[in-house]
Design a protein around this motif. Structure first.
Motif, PDB file in Angstrom:
ATOM      1  N   THR A  73       0.834  -1.207   0.000  1.00  0.00           N
ATOM      2  CA  THR A  73       0.000   0.000   0.000  1.00  0.00           C
ATOM      3  C   THR A  73       0.865   1.253   0.000  1.00  0.00           C
ATOM      4  O   THR A  73       0.598   2.205  -0.742  1.00  0.00           O
ATOM      5  CB  THR A  73      -0.948  -0.009   1.218  1.00  0.00           C
ATOM      6  N   GLN A  74       1.905   1.259   0.809  1.00  0.00           N
ATOM      7  CA  GLN A  74       2.805   2.413   0.891  1.00  0.00           C
ATOM      8  C   GLN A  74       3.504   2.642  -0.451  1.00  0.00           C
ATOM      9  O   GLN A  74       3.598   3.777  -0.932  1.00  0.00           O
ATOM     10  CB  GLN A  74       3.829   2.200   1.995  1.00  0.00           C
ATOM     11  N   ALA A  75       4.000   1.582  -1.071  1.00  0.00           N
ATOM     12  CA  ALA A  75       4.692   1.721  -2.359  1.00  0.00           C
ATOM     13  C   ALA A  75       3.730   2.177  -3.452  1.00  0.00           C
ATOM     14  O   ALA A  75       4.073   3.041  -4.271  1.00  0.00           O
ATOM     15  CB  ALA A  75       5.365   0.402  -2.743  1.00  0.00           C
ATOM     16  N   LEU A  76       2.533   1.624  -3.468  1.00  0.00           N
ATOM     17  CA  LEU A  76       1.550   2.043  -4.467  1.00  0.00           C
ATOM     18  C   LEU A  76       1.187   3.513  -4.291  1.00  0.00           C
ATOM     19  O   LEU A  76       1.048   4.242  -5.278  1.00  0.00           O
ATOM     20  CB  LEU A  76       0.293   1.170  -4.379  1.00  0.00           C
ATOM     21  N   LYS A  77       1.048   3.942  -3.048  1.00  0.00           N
ATOM     22  CA  LYS A  77       0.758   5.356  -2.780  1.00  0.00           C
ATOM     23  C   LYS A  77       1.873   6.236  -3.338  1.00  0.00           C
ATOM     24  O   LYS A  77       1.618   7.258  -3.987  1.00  0.00           O
ATOM     25  CB  LYS A  77       0.597   5.571  -1.273  1.00  0.00           C
ATOM     26  N   LYS A  78       3.118   5.839  -3.112  1.00  0.00           N
ATOM     27  CA  LYS A  78       4.268   6.604  -3.607  1.00  0.00           C
ATOM     28  C   LYS A  78       4.277   6.621  -5.148  1.00  0.00           C
ATOM     29  O   LYS A  78       4.521   7.668  -5.763  1.00  0.00           O
ATOM     30  CB  LYS A  78       5.555   5.993  -3.056  1.00  0.00           C
ATOM     31  N   LEU A  79       4.007   5.475  -5.766  1.00  0.00           N
ATOM     32  CA  LEU A  79       3.956   5.412  -7.233  1.00  0.00           C
ATOM     33  C   LEU A  79       2.846   6.298  -7.785  1.00  0.00           C
ATOM     34  O   LEU A  79       3.018   6.942  -8.822  1.00  0.00           O
ATOM     35  CB  LEU A  79       3.770   3.954  -7.694  1.00  0.00           C
ATOM     36  N   GLU A  86      -1.871   4.392 -11.616  1.00  0.00           N
ATOM     37  CA  GLU A  86      -3.234   4.785 -11.273  1.00  0.00           C
ATOM     38  C   GLU A  86      -4.039   3.505 -11.069  1.00  0.00           C
ATOM     39  O   GLU A  86      -3.548   2.417 -11.352  1.00  0.00           O
ATOM     40  CB  GLU A  86      -3.858   5.627 -12.393  1.00  0.00           C
ATOM     41  N   TYR A  87      -5.236   3.648 -10.580  1.00  0.00           N
ATOM     42  CA  TYR A  87      -6.086   2.464 -10.456  1.00  0.00           C
ATOM     43  C   TYR A  87      -7.479   2.746 -10.983  1.00  0.00           C
ATOM     44  O   TYR A  87      -7.922   3.880 -11.056  1.00  0.00           O
ATOM     45  CB  TYR A  87      -6.148   1.954  -9.013  1.00  0.00           C
ATOM     46  N   LYS A  88      -8.112   1.651 -11.355  1.00  0.00           N
ATOM     47  CA  LYS A  88      -9.510   1.672 -11.758  1.00  0.00           C
ATOM     48  C   LYS A  88     -10.220   0.616 -10.921  1.00  0.00           C
ATOM     49  O   LYS A  88      -9.610  -0.375 -10.521  1.00  0.00           O
ATOM     50  CB  LYS A  88      -9.655   1.345 -13.244  1.00  0.00           C
ATOM     51  N   ILE A  89     -11.484   0.821 -10.677  1.00  0.00           N
ATOM     52  CA  ILE A  89     -12.279  -0.161  -9.948  1.00  0.00           C
ATOM     53  C   ILE A  89     -12.642  -1.290 -10.906  1.00  0.00           C
ATOM     54  O   ILE A  89     -13.076  -1.046 -12.037  1.00  0.00           O
ATOM     55  CB  ILE A  89     -13.554   0.487  -9.350  1.00  0.00           C
ATOM     56  N   ASP A  90     -12.431  -2.521 -10.458  1.00  0.00           N
ATOM     57  CA  ASP A  90     -12.768  -3.709 -11.244  1.00  0.00           C
ATOM     58  C   ASP A  90     -14.275  -3.726 -11.497  1.00  0.00           C
ATOM     59  O   ASP A  90     -15.060  -3.623 -10.557  1.00  0.00           O
ATOM     60  CB  ASP A  90     -12.330  -4.959 -10.467  1.00  0.00           C
ATOM     61  N   THR A  91     -14.670  -3.834 -12.755  1.00  0.00           N
ATOM     62  CA  THR A  91     -16.098  -3.802 -13.086  1.00  0.00           C
ATOM     63  C   THR A  91     -16.837  -5.034 -12.581  1.00  0.00           C
ATOM     64  O   THR A  91     -18.023  -4.965 -12.282  1.00  0.00           O
ATOM     65  CB  THR A  91     -16.303  -3.670 -14.612  1.00  0.00           C
ATOM     66  N   SER A  92     -16.148  -6.166 -12.441  1.00  0.00           N
ATOM     67  CA  SER A  92     -16.814  -7.381 -11.968  1.00  0.00           C
ATOM     68  C   SER A  92     -16.836  -7.504 -10.443  1.00  0.00           C
ATOM     69  O   SER A  92     -17.624  -8.262  -9.897  1.00  0.00           O
ATOM     70  CB  SER A  92     -16.148  -8.622 -12.581  1.00  0.00           C
ATOM     71  N   ASP A  93     -15.940  -6.774  -9.768  1.00  0.00           N
ATOM     72  CA  ASP A  93     -15.902  -6.790  -8.303  1.00  0.00           C
ATOM     73  C   ASP A  93     -15.527  -5.392  -7.821  1.00  0.00           C
ATOM     74  O   ASP A  93     -14.346  -5.029  -7.814  1.00  0.00           O
ATOM     75  CB  ASP A  93     -14.897  -7.836  -7.805  1.00  0.00           C
ATOM     76  N   LYS A  94     -16.505  -4.630  -7.440  1.00  0.00           N
ATOM     77  CA  LYS A  94     -16.312  -3.221  -7.073  1.00  0.00           C
ATOM     78  C   LYS A  94     -15.372  -3.029  -5.887  1.00  0.00           C
ATOM     79  O   LYS A  94     -14.924  -1.927  -5.616  1.00  0.00           O
ATOM     80  CB  LYS A  94     -17.668  -2.558  -6.765  1.00  0.00           C
ATOM     81  N   ARG A  95     -15.058  -4.096  -5.149  1.00  0.00           N
ATOM     82  CA  ARG A  95     -14.139  -3.989  -4.014  1.00  0.00           C
ATOM     83  C   ARG A  95     -12.675  -3.966  -4.462  1.00  0.00           C
ATOM     84  O   ARG A  95     -11.804  -3.552  -3.720  1.00  0.00           O
ATOM     85  CB  ARG A  95     -14.341  -5.164  -3.050  1.00  0.00           C
ATOM     86  N   LYS A  96     -12.407  -4.411  -5.679  1.00  0.00           N
ATOM     87  CA  LYS A  96     -11.031  -4.530  -6.175  1.00  0.00           C
ATOM     88  C   LYS A  96     -10.580  -3.277  -6.917  1.00  0.00           C
ATOM     89  O   LYS A  96     -11.322  -2.721  -7.724  1.00  0.00           O
ATOM     90  CB  LYS A  96     -10.895  -5.706  -7.140  1.00  0.00           C
ATOM     91  N   LYS A  97      -9.332  -2.893  -6.634  1.00  0.00           N
ATOM     92  CA  LYS A  97      -8.681  -1.827  -7.393  1.00  0.00           C
ATOM     93  C   LYS A  97      -7.673  -2.490  -8.322  1.00  0.00           C
ATOM     94  O   LYS A  97      -6.866  -3.313  -7.884  1.00  0.00           O
ATOM     95  CB  LYS A  97      -7.936  -0.870  -6.463  1.00  0.00           C
TER      96      LYS A  97
END
Length: 160
Positions: A73-79, A86-97
């Motif tokens: 999480t820390q590394a992704l935040k830094k990136l 960047e991230y997008k919400i998974d269309t098949s599972d809204k809980r997934k980035k």
């Protein structure tokens, strides 16, 4: 002066590996800075997983790298702060980035491809050594790093 961690042989192995890791990260940071690349070496594994997968989740990264969730999480935040991911919400599972490269991330990756090749070649050269145990192998690697700084070896090969 004798290196005390070397004297401790296998008892000092964890401390030597940590010291060596920190040293290599510092040297690679010097390379990135010298090449005007805004990137932190510790972000490499997660950045590379995203490159290799095209898009991925934190769970996928955790399974592939065996890192803790907070570290990921820390590394992704830094990136994301650097504008590389960047991230997008998974269309098949809204809980997934689903994390993916941004345009800037892809441009940075393209710049780093030849540099990573040189880094890999230089580190391979320094670590190619036959030894009966890990402590001796690390001693050899450390002595090679003392002969000429790693960043200097990489930059000389990269800019030639």
């Amino acid at each position: 002066m004798k290196d005390k961690l070397q004297e401790y042989a296998e008892l000092g192995l964890g401390s030597r590996l940590k010291r060596l890791s920190e040293f290599v990260m510092k040297e690679i940071q010097i390379v990135y800075t010298s090449c005007n690349i805004d990137f932190d070496p510790y972000l490499f594994p997660i950045f590379k997983i995203i490159i290799d997968q095209g898009h991925t989740t934190t769970t996928d990264i955790q399974e592939k790298l065996l890192y803790t969730q907070p570290a990921i999480t820390q590394a992704l935040k830094k990136l994301m702060e650097k504008g590389l991911v960047e991230y997008k919400i998974d269309t098949s599972d809204k809980r997934k980035k689903l994390f993916q490269l941004t345009k800037k991330g892809n441009e940075t990756y393209q710049i780093m491809i030849p540099l990573w090749k040189v880094i890999d070649q230089e580190v391979t050269t320094l670590t190619t050594f036959s030894s009966s145990n890990l402590a001796d192998h690390i001693t050899h690697f450390e002595s090679k790093l003392r002969e000429k700084p790693l960043h200097q070896q990489i930059l000389e090969k990269y800019t030639s």
